[in-house]
Design a protein around this motif. Structure first.
Motif, PDB file in Angstrom:
ATOM      1  N   ASP A   1       0.859  -1.185   0.000  1.00  0.00           N
ATOM      2  CA  ASP A   1       0.000   0.000   0.000  1.00  0.00           C
ATOM      3  C   ASP A   1       0.895   1.235   0.000  1.00  0.00           C
ATOM      4  OD1 ASP A   1      -1.987   1.861   0.332  1.00  0.00           O
ATOM      5  OD2 ASP A   1      -2.639   1.134   2.281  1.00  0.00           O
ATOM      6  N   GLN A   2       0.698   2.116  -0.989  1.00  0.00           N
ATOM      7  CA  GLN A   2       1.513   3.326  -1.097  1.00  0.00           C
ATOM      8  C   GLN A   2       0.627   4.505  -1.461  1.00  0.00           C
ATOM      9  OE1 GLN A   2       5.015   3.200  -3.733  1.00  0.00           O
ATOM     10  NE2 GLN A   2       4.206   5.028  -4.694  1.00  0.00           N
ATOM     11  N   GLY A   3       0.795   5.620  -0.765  1.00  0.00           N
ATOM     12  CA  GLY A   3       0.105   6.856  -1.102  1.00  0.00           C
ATOM     13  C   GLY A   3      -1.213   7.022  -0.374  1.00  0.00           C
ATOM     14  N   MET A   4      -1.726   8.258  -0.440  1.00  0.00           N
ATOM     15  CA  MET A   4      -3.011   8.566   0.190  1.00  0.00           C
ATOM     16  C   MET A   4      -4.020   9.080  -0.834  1.00  0.00           C
ATOM     17  SD  MET A   4      -1.859  10.197   3.796  1.00  0.00           S
ATOM     18  CE  MET A   4      -3.432   9.910   4.567  1.00  0.00           C
ATOM     19  N   ILE A   5      -3.627  10.035  -1.661  1.00  0.00           N
ATOM     20  CA  ILE A   5      -4.534  10.552  -2.683  1.00  0.00           C
ATOM     21  C   ILE A   5      -4.337   9.778  -3.980  1.00  0.00           C
ATOM     22  CG2 ILE A   5      -5.150  12.577  -4.062  1.00  0.00           C
ATOM     23  CD1 ILE A   5      -4.347  14.267  -1.580  1.00  0.00           C
ATOM     24  N   ASP A   6      -3.089   9.710  -4.426  1.00  0.00           N
ATOM     25  CA  ASP A   6      -2.731   8.843  -5.558  1.00  0.00           C
ATOM     26  C   ASP A   6      -2.196   7.555  -4.940  1.00  0.00           C
ATOM     27  OD1 ASP A   6      -3.373  10.915  -7.234  1.00  0.00           O
ATOM     28  OD2 ASP A   6      -1.314  11.572  -7.511  1.00  0.00           O
ATOM     29  N   THR A   7      -2.931   6.461  -5.089  1.00  0.00           N
ATOM     30  CA  THR A   7      -2.553   5.236  -4.393  1.00  0.00           C
ATOM     31  C   THR A   7      -2.221   4.100  -5.345  1.00  0.00           C
ATOM     32  OG1 THR A   7      -4.820   4.429  -4.241  1.00  0.00           O
ATOM     33  CG2 THR A   7      -4.049   5.793  -2.435  1.00  0.00           C
ATOM     34  N   ILE A   8      -1.365   3.225  -4.865  1.00  0.00           N
ATOM     35  CA  ILE A   8      -1.053   1.960  -5.515  1.00  0.00           C
ATOM     36  C   ILE A   8      -1.159   0.889  -4.439  1.00  0.00           C
ATOM     37  CG2 ILE A   8       0.702   0.554  -6.652  1.00  0.00           C
ATOM     38  CD1 ILE A   8       1.887   3.138  -7.772  1.00  0.00           C
ATOM     39  N   GLU A   9      -1.915  -0.165  -4.719  1.00  0.00           N
ATOM     40  CA  GLU A   9      -2.050  -1.272  -3.785  1.00  0.00           C
ATOM     41  C   GLU A   9      -1.882  -2.580  -4.542  1.00  0.00           C
ATOM     42  OE1 GLU A   9      -5.231  -0.433  -0.539  1.00  0.00           O
ATOM     43  OE2 GLU A   9      -5.947   0.451  -2.420  1.00  0.00           O
ATOM     44  N   ILE A  10      -1.348  -3.574  -3.859  1.00  0.00           N
ATOM     45  CA  ILE A  10      -1.263  -4.919  -4.418  1.00  0.00           C
ATOM     46  C   ILE A  10      -2.041  -5.843  -3.496  1.00  0.00           C
ATOM     47  CG2 ILE A  10       0.223  -6.851  -5.054  1.00  0.00           C
ATOM     48  CD1 ILE A  10       2.403  -4.808  -5.721  1.00  0.00           C
ATOM     49  N   PHE A  11      -2.976  -6.580  -4.096  1.00  0.00           N
ATOM     50  CA  PHE A  11      -3.805  -7.533  -3.381  1.00  0.00           C
ATOM     51  C   PHE A  11      -3.446  -8.947  -3.824  1.00  0.00           C
ATOM     52  CE2 PHE A  11      -6.469  -3.742  -4.114  1.00  0.00           C
ATOM     53  CZ  PHE A  11      -6.720  -3.379  -2.801  1.00  0.00           C
ATOM     54  N   VAL A  12      -3.583  -9.909  -2.921  1.00  0.00           N
ATOM     55  CA  VAL A  12      -3.410 -11.319  -3.266  1.00  0.00           C
ATOM     56  C   VAL A  12      -4.720 -12.035  -3.000  1.00  0.00           C
ATOM     57  CG1 VAL A  12      -2.180 -13.458  -2.754  1.00  0.00           C
ATOM     58  CG2 VAL A  12      -0.945 -11.306  -2.743  1.00  0.00           C
ATOM     59  N   ASP A  13      -5.176 -12.801  -3.983  1.00  0.00           N
ATOM     60  CA  ASP A  13      -6.355 -13.645  -3.848  1.00  0.00           C
ATOM     61  C   ASP A  13      -5.939 -14.883  -3.054  1.00  0.00           C
ATOM     62  OD1 ASP A  13      -8.385 -15.550  -4.204  1.00  0.00           O
ATOM     63  OD2 ASP A  13      -8.819 -14.875  -6.237  1.00  0.00           O
TER      64      ASP A  13
ATOM     65  N   ILE B   1      -2.855  -5.561  -9.038  1.00  0.00           N
ATOM     66  CA  ILE B   1      -2.392  -4.213  -8.723  1.00  0.00           C
ATOM     67  C   ILE B   1      -3.546  -3.247  -8.965  1.00  0.00           C
ATOM     68  CG2 ILE B   1      -1.392  -3.828 -11.011  1.00  0.00           C
ATOM     69  CD1 ILE B   1       0.843  -2.221  -9.474  1.00  0.00           C
ATOM     70  N   PHE B   2      -3.752  -2.359  -8.002  1.00  0.00           N
ATOM     71  CA  PHE B   2      -4.811  -1.359  -8.058  1.00  0.00           C
ATOM     72  C   PHE B   2      -4.167   0.013  -8.028  1.00  0.00           C
ATOM     73  CE2 PHE B   2      -7.697   1.518  -5.710  1.00  0.00           C
ATOM     74  CZ  PHE B   2      -8.736   1.548  -6.625  1.00  0.00           C
ATOM     75  N   ARG B   3      -4.572   0.875  -8.945  1.00  0.00           N
ATOM     76  CA  ARG B   3      -4.044   2.246  -9.025  1.00  0.00           C
ATOM     77  C   ARG B   3      -5.215   3.193  -8.996  1.00  0.00           C
ATOM     78  NH1 ARG B   3      -1.551   6.787  -8.771  1.00  0.00           N
ATOM     79  NH2 ARG B   3      -0.481   7.627 -10.567  1.00  0.00           N
ATOM     80  N   LYS B   4      -5.161   4.181  -8.097  1.00  0.00           N
ATOM     81  CA  LYS B   4      -6.216   5.186  -8.002  1.00  0.00           C
ATOM     82  C   LYS B   4      -5.575   6.565  -8.030  1.00  0.00           C
ATOM     83  CE  LYS B   4      -8.252   6.574  -4.182  1.00  0.00           C
ATOM     84  NZ  LYS B   4      -8.566   7.879  -3.787  1.00  0.00           N
ATOM     85  N   CYS B   5      -6.147   7.450  -8.832  1.00  0.00           N
ATOM     86  CA  CYS B   5      -5.702   8.837  -8.917  1.00  0.00           C
ATOM     87  C   CYS B   5      -6.944   9.707  -9.021  1.00  0.00           C
ATOM     88  CB  CYS B   5      -4.803   9.024 -10.131  1.00  0.00           C
ATOM     89  SG  CYS B   5      -4.157  10.687 -10.284  1.00  0.00           S
ATOM     90  N   ALA B   6      -7.176  10.524  -7.997  1.00  0.00           N
ATOM     91  CA  ALA B   6      -8.367  11.376  -7.923  1.00  0.00           C
ATOM     92  C   ALA B   6      -9.624  10.511  -7.997  1.00  0.00           C
ATOM     93  CB  ALA B   6      -8.326  12.450  -8.987  1.00  0.00           C
ATOM     94  N   ASN B   7     -10.468  10.705  -9.025  1.00  0.00           N
ATOM     95  CA  ASN B   7     -11.715   9.949  -9.138  1.00  0.00           C
ATOM     96  C   ASN B   7     -11.625   8.777 -10.100  1.00  0.00           C
ATOM     97  OD1 ASN B   7     -13.086  11.602  -7.341  1.00  0.00           O
ATOM     98  ND2 ASN B   7     -13.629  13.060  -8.940  1.00  0.00           N
ATOM     99  N   ALA B   8     -10.435   8.434 -10.558  1.00  0.00           N
ATOM    100  CA  ALA B   8     -10.262   7.329 -11.498  1.00  0.00           C
ATOM    101  C   ALA B   8      -9.426   6.231 -10.854  1.00  0.00           C
ATOM    102  CB  ALA B   8      -9.581   7.819 -12.769  1.00  0.00           C
ATOM    103  N   GLY B   9      -9.653   5.004 -11.296  1.00  0.00           N
ATOM    104  CA  GLY B   9      -8.878   3.889 -10.768  1.00  0.00           C
ATOM    105  C   GLY B   9      -8.966   2.689 -11.684  1.00  0.00           C
TER     106      GLY B   9
END
Length: 55
Positions: free
Chosen positions: A9-21, A29-37
Motif C-alpha cells: 500500500d503506497q500513497g493517500m490521494i494517488d494510491t497503488i495497492e497490491i492484493f493477493v487472492d 495491482i490497483f491504481r487510483k488517482c483522484a476519481n479514477a482507478g
C-alpha cells in the motif's frame, strides 16, 4: 476469512495497492488517482500472472 489480502500500500490521494487472492494466489495491482482507478492482474516478465501463496 477475507478472500483478498493487501500486501502493499503506497500513497493517500494517488494510491497503488497490491492484493493477493487467497484462493488462487494471483496478485492484482490497483491504481487510483483522484476519481479514477483501475485493477489488473500483476504480470511477470513473461506475461504470466504473479502468484503468491498466502496461508
Amino acid at each position: 476469512m477475507d478472500r483478498f489480502v493487501t500486501i502493499y500500500d503506497q500513497g493517500m490521494i494517488d494510491t497503488i495497492e497490491i492484493f493477493v487472492d487467497r484462493e488462487t494466489g494471483v496478485n492484482y495491482i490497483f491504481r487510483k488517482c483522484a476519481n479514477a482507478g483501475g485493477l489488473t492482474p500483476l504480470l511477470d516478465e513473461n506475461g504470466k500472472p504473479v502468484v503468491t501463496k498466502i496461508d
